[in-house]
Design a protein around this motif. Structure first.
Motif, PDB file in Angstrom:
ATOM      1  N   ILE A   1      62.976  77.522  24.005  1.00 46.03           N
ATOM      2  CA  ILE A   1      63.576  79.093  24.199  1.00 46.03           C
ATOM      3  C   ILE A   1      64.496  79.126  25.548  1.00 46.03           C
ATOM      4  CG2 ILE A   1      63.406  81.330  24.325  1.00 46.03           C
ATOM      5  CD1 ILE A   1      60.941  80.860  22.577  1.00 46.03           C
ATOM      6  N   LEU A   2      65.641  79.202  25.530  1.00 40.32           N
ATOM      7  CA  LEU A   2      66.509  79.158  26.702  1.00 40.32           C
ATOM      8  C   LEU A   2      67.047  80.653  26.887  1.00 40.32           C
ATOM      9  CD1 LEU A   2      68.766  76.393  25.741  1.00 40.32           C
ATOM     10  CD2 LEU A   2      66.632  76.217  26.848  1.00 40.32           C
ATOM     11  N   ILE A   3      66.415  81.133  28.104  1.00 40.62           N
ATOM     12  CA  ILE A   3      66.836  82.695  28.376  1.00 40.62           C
ATOM     13  C   ILE A   3      68.084  82.947  29.146  1.00 40.62           C
ATOM     14  CG2 ILE A   3      65.922  84.758  29.522  1.00 40.62           C
ATOM     15  CD1 ILE A   3      64.125  83.881  27.562  1.00 40.62           C
ATOM     16  N   ALA A   4      69.006  83.750  28.545  1.00 38.44           N
ATOM     17  CA  ALA A   4      70.385  83.844  29.087  1.00 38.44           C
ATOM     18  C   ALA A   4      70.128  85.150  30.259  1.00 38.44           C
ATOM     19  CB  ALA A   4      71.360  84.119  28.261  1.00 38.44           C
ATOM     20  N   GLY A   5      71.211  85.155  30.949  1.00 37.87           N
ATOM     21  CA  GLY A   5      71.203  86.120  32.164  1.00 37.87           C
ATOM     22  C   GLY A   5      71.319  85.809  33.655  1.00 37.87           C
ATOM     23  N   VAL A   6      71.820  86.699  34.415  1.00 40.93           N
ATOM     24  CA  VAL A   6      72.036  86.242  35.722  1.00 40.93           C
ATOM     25  C   VAL A   6      71.567  87.416  36.764  1.00 40.93           C
ATOM     26  CG1 VAL A   6      74.226  85.210  35.174  1.00 40.93           C
ATOM     27  CG2 VAL A   6      74.220  87.674  35.484  1.00 40.93           C
ATOM     28  N   GLY A   7      70.734  88.344  36.089  1.00 38.10           N
ATOM     29  CA  GLY A   7      70.253  89.220  37.088  1.00 38.10           C
ATOM     30  C   GLY A   7      69.128  88.770  37.893  1.00 38.10           C
ATOM     31  N   PRO A   8      68.601  89.721  38.887  1.00 35.58           N
ATOM     32  CA  PRO A   8      67.494  89.424  39.710  1.00 35.58           C
ATOM     33  C   PRO A   8      66.119  88.928  39.308  1.00 35.58           C
ATOM     34  CG  PRO A   8      67.965  91.691  39.753  1.00 35.58           C
ATOM     35  CD  PRO A   8      69.012  91.187  38.982  1.00 35.58           C
ATOM     36  N   LYS A   9      65.881  89.428  38.188  1.00 35.43           N
ATOM     37  CA  LYS A   9      64.364  88.812  37.697  1.00 35.43           C
ATOM     38  C   LYS A   9      64.641  88.025  36.528  1.00 35.43           C
ATOM     39  CE  LYS A   9      62.411  93.313  38.734  1.00 35.43           C
ATOM     40  NZ  LYS A   9      61.858  94.722  38.041  1.00 35.43           N
ATOM     41  N   VAL A  10      66.025  87.341  36.099  1.00 42.24           N
ATOM     42  CA  VAL A  10      65.833  86.298  35.027  1.00 42.24           C
ATOM     43  C   VAL A  10      65.303  85.135  35.102  1.00 42.24           C
ATOM     44  CG1 VAL A  10      67.839  85.211  36.084  1.00 42.24           C
ATOM     45  CG2 VAL A  10      67.758  85.246  33.641  1.00 42.24           C
ATOM     46  N   LEU A  11      64.895  84.915  36.325  1.00 39.99           N
ATOM     47  CA  LEU A  11      63.932  83.571  36.592  1.00 39.99           C
ATOM     48  C   LEU A  11      62.612  83.760  36.060  1.00 39.99           C
ATOM     49  CD1 LEU A  11      65.504  81.997  39.997  1.00 39.99           C
ATOM     50  CD2 LEU A  11      66.140  81.651  37.558  1.00 39.99           C
ATOM     51  N   ASP A  12      62.225  85.136  36.571  1.00 36.72           N
ATOM     52  CA  ASP A  12      60.769  85.598  36.042  1.00 36.72           C
ATOM     53  C   ASP A  12      60.736  85.504  34.390  1.00 36.72           C
ATOM     54  OD1 ASP A  12      60.345  86.138  38.936  1.00 36.72           O
ATOM     55  OD2 ASP A  12      60.551  88.223  38.518  1.00 36.72           O
ATOM     56  N   ARG A  13      61.697  85.848  33.694  1.00 36.94           N
ATOM     57  CA  ARG A  13      61.661  85.762  32.421  1.00 36.94           C
ATOM     58  C   ARG A  13      61.820  84.466  31.954  1.00 36.94           C
ATOM     59  NH1 ARG A  13      65.196  90.168  33.294  1.00 36.94           N
ATOM     60  NH2 ARG A  13      67.115  88.964  33.044  1.00 36.94           N
ATOM     61  N   VAL A  14      62.542  83.735  32.492  1.00 38.03           N
ATOM     62  CA  VAL A  14      62.592  82.067  32.117  1.00 38.03           C
ATOM     63  C   VAL A  14      61.137  81.686  32.223  1.00 38.03           C
ATOM     64  CG1 VAL A  14      63.400  79.963  32.869  1.00 38.03           C
ATOM     65  CG2 VAL A  14      65.018  81.852  32.760  1.00 38.03           C
ATOM     66  N   LEU A  15      60.423  81.710  33.373  1.00 33.17           N
ATOM     67  CA  LEU A  15      59.244  81.215  33.428  1.00 33.17           C
ATOM     68  C   LEU A  15      58.023  81.683  32.658  1.00 33.17           C
ATOM     69  CD1 LEU A  15      59.570  80.637  37.505  1.00 33.17           C
ATOM     70  CD2 LEU A  15      59.441  78.978  35.955  1.00 33.17           C
ATOM     71  N   GLY A  16      58.225  83.073  32.395  1.00 31.59           N
ATOM     72  CA  GLY A  16      57.230  83.703  31.784  1.00 31.59           C
ATOM     73  C   GLY A  16      57.269  83.591  30.322  1.00 31.59           C
ATOM     74  N   HIS A  17      58.776  83.431  29.813  1.00 29.94           N
ATOM     75  CA  HIS A  17      58.804  83.440  28.290  1.00 29.94           C
ATOM     76  C   HIS A  17      59.889  82.377  27.934  1.00 29.94           C
ATOM     77  CE1 HIS A  17      57.277  87.598  28.482  1.00 29.94           C
ATOM     78  NE2 HIS A  17      57.796  87.829  29.577  1.00 29.94           N
ATOM     79  N   GLY A  18      60.278  81.569  28.403  1.00 29.10           N
ATOM     80  CA  GLY A  18      61.093  80.465  28.089  1.00 29.10           C
ATOM     81  C   GLY A  18      60.911  79.159  28.366  1.00 29.10           C
ATOM     82  N   ASP A  19      61.801  78.189  28.104  1.00 30.74           N
ATOM     83  CA  ASP A  19      61.612  76.786  28.471  1.00 30.74           C
ATOM     84  C   ASP A  19      62.948  76.218  29.261  1.00 30.74           C
ATOM     85  OD1 ASP A  19      59.337  75.918  26.707  1.00 30.74           O
ATOM     86  OD2 ASP A  19      60.898  76.823  25.278  1.00 30.74           O
ATOM     87  N   GLY A  20      64.001  77.377  29.307  1.00 32.02           N
ATOM     88  CA  GLY A  20      65.106  77.161  30.192  1.00 32.02           C
ATOM     89  C   GLY A  20      66.016  78.190  30.410  1.00 32.02           C
ATOM     90  N   TRP A  21      67.065  78.046  31.054  1.00 36.70           N
ATOM     91  CA  TRP A  21      67.700  79.122  31.663  1.00 36.70           C
ATOM     92  C   TRP A  21      69.221  78.954  31.128  1.00 36.70           C
ATOM     93  CZ3 TRP A  21      69.699  79.713  37.342  1.00 36.70           C
ATOM     94  CH2 TRP A  21      70.538  81.054  37.538  1.00 36.70           C
ATOM     95  N   ILE A  22      69.829  79.888  30.736  1.00 35.89           N
ATOM     96  CA  ILE A  22      71.390  79.963  30.436  1.00 35.89           C
ATOM     97  C   ILE A  22      71.938  80.976  31.511  1.00 35.89           C
ATOM     98  CG2 ILE A  22      73.221  79.994  28.855  1.00 35.89           C
ATOM     99  CD1 ILE A  22      71.373  79.640  26.590  1.00 35.89           C
ATOM    100  N   PRO A  23      72.359  80.396  32.398  1.00 32.45           N
ATOM    101  CA  PRO A  23      73.118  81.335  33.322  1.00 32.45           C
ATOM    102  C   PRO A  23      74.770  81.494  32.717  1.00 32.45           C
ATOM    103  CG  PRO A  23      73.273  79.207  34.438  1.00 32.45           C
ATOM    104  CD  PRO A  23      72.298  79.122  33.156  1.00 32.45           C
TER     105      PRO A  23
END
Length: 280
Positions: free
Chosen positions: A180-202
């Motif tokens: 699950i790759l979490i998209a976003g660029v907001g200030p809390k997006v890294l929290d969502r990636v670490l809490g709910h995902g496996d990767g980040w889509i900036p």
């Protein structure tokens, strides 16, 4: 660093099957598709890419194929490329239905599916789906949790604020829980990636930060992940070919070149050829 393609696959452009084959034949590692179920005819929400109202959105927003149906066709006619969404607007779907669609694509592809997700930006579109535009993130995260339960349990049940179902039987299960790759660029997006995902889509195509600033956030993400005993990956949506060296230095794992919605297959294939020139 891996190289892939992302596109708004439309009813007036190149078809899913020829596109998938062309991406694989040229040596790209992945193909990701966008999603919009529809575009409301009357829209007050500003386009994040910068077009003010009443300027209309680009045509492709209201002409996109359903990504799961298109990816199933591509999965059946390719062999090795990773297939994914960038991004699925999960809060606009019932999680029982979407969990089955994801599992089906993953099964057809032999475990090649990656699930890029986002809350969406178009408030009017959300309202049409019964989603409160003031709380799209909370609903998205709960839908993800419900789908995880369906994918991993033989008799899942879920009781949350937005999703509520008693024990169910639902197969097929995916070959593994799709990344699950979490998209976003907001200030809390890294929290969502670490809490709910496996990767980040900036999404730096919106010019919200520089590549150097992106690298700083990636280092923060990786440091926090390492402290938790985890690995995360970073997939950049909308890469600029001329900046590939900067992306690699920033720690990006995969770049996605955005293929425009050309109205003729030949133009789309020529654009793929241009991007392929940058493959290692």
């Amino acid at each position: 660093m891996d190289f892939g393609i992302v596109t708004f696959l439309t009813d007036y452009g190149i078809g899913p099957v020829p596109l998938g084959r062309a991406v694989e034949e040229r040596g790209f590692g992945s193909l990701f598709l966008t999603e919009h179920t529809h575009i409301p005819a009357s829209r007050a929400t500003p386009w994040p890419a910068g077009a003010p109202n009443p300027q209309p959105l680009p045509r492709h927003y209201s002409h996109t194929h359903d990504p799961m149906a298109a990816l199933a066709a591509i999965a059946a006619t390719t062999e090795g490329i990773t297939l994914g969404t960038a991004v699925s607007l999960v809060n606009q779907h019932h999680p029982i239905n979407l969990a089955k669609q994801v599992a089906t694509v993953d099964q057809i592809s032999g475990g090649r599916f990656e699930f890029g997700v986002g809350p969406g930006w178009n408030a009017e579109e959300m309202v049409h789906h019964g989603v409160d535009p003031k709380r799209p993130l909370a609903r998205m995260l709960e839908h993800i949790a419900a789908m995880r339960a369906i994918w991993t349990q033989d008799e899942p049940e879920f009781h949350g604020e937005f999703v509520d179902f008693d024990p169910i039987w639902s197969w097929p299960k995916p070959t593994r829980i799709p990344p699950i790759l979490i998209a976003g660029v907001g200030p809390k997006v890294l929290d969502r990636v670490l809490g709910h995902g496996d990767g980040w889509i900036p999404l730096p195509l919106f010019d919200l930060f520089t590549v150097e600033q992106l690298g700083e956030r990636i280092r923060e993400l990786r440091g926090r992940a390492a402290a938790a005993g985890r690995d995360v990956n970073v997939t950049l949506y909308g890469a600029t070919p001329e900046a590939l060296g900067e992306y690699e230095k920033a720690g990006i794992d995969r770049v996605l070149f955005e293929l425009p919605d050309h109205e003729t297959p030949d133009r789309a294939l020529r654009e793929l050829d241009r991007f392929a020139e940058f493959l290692p």
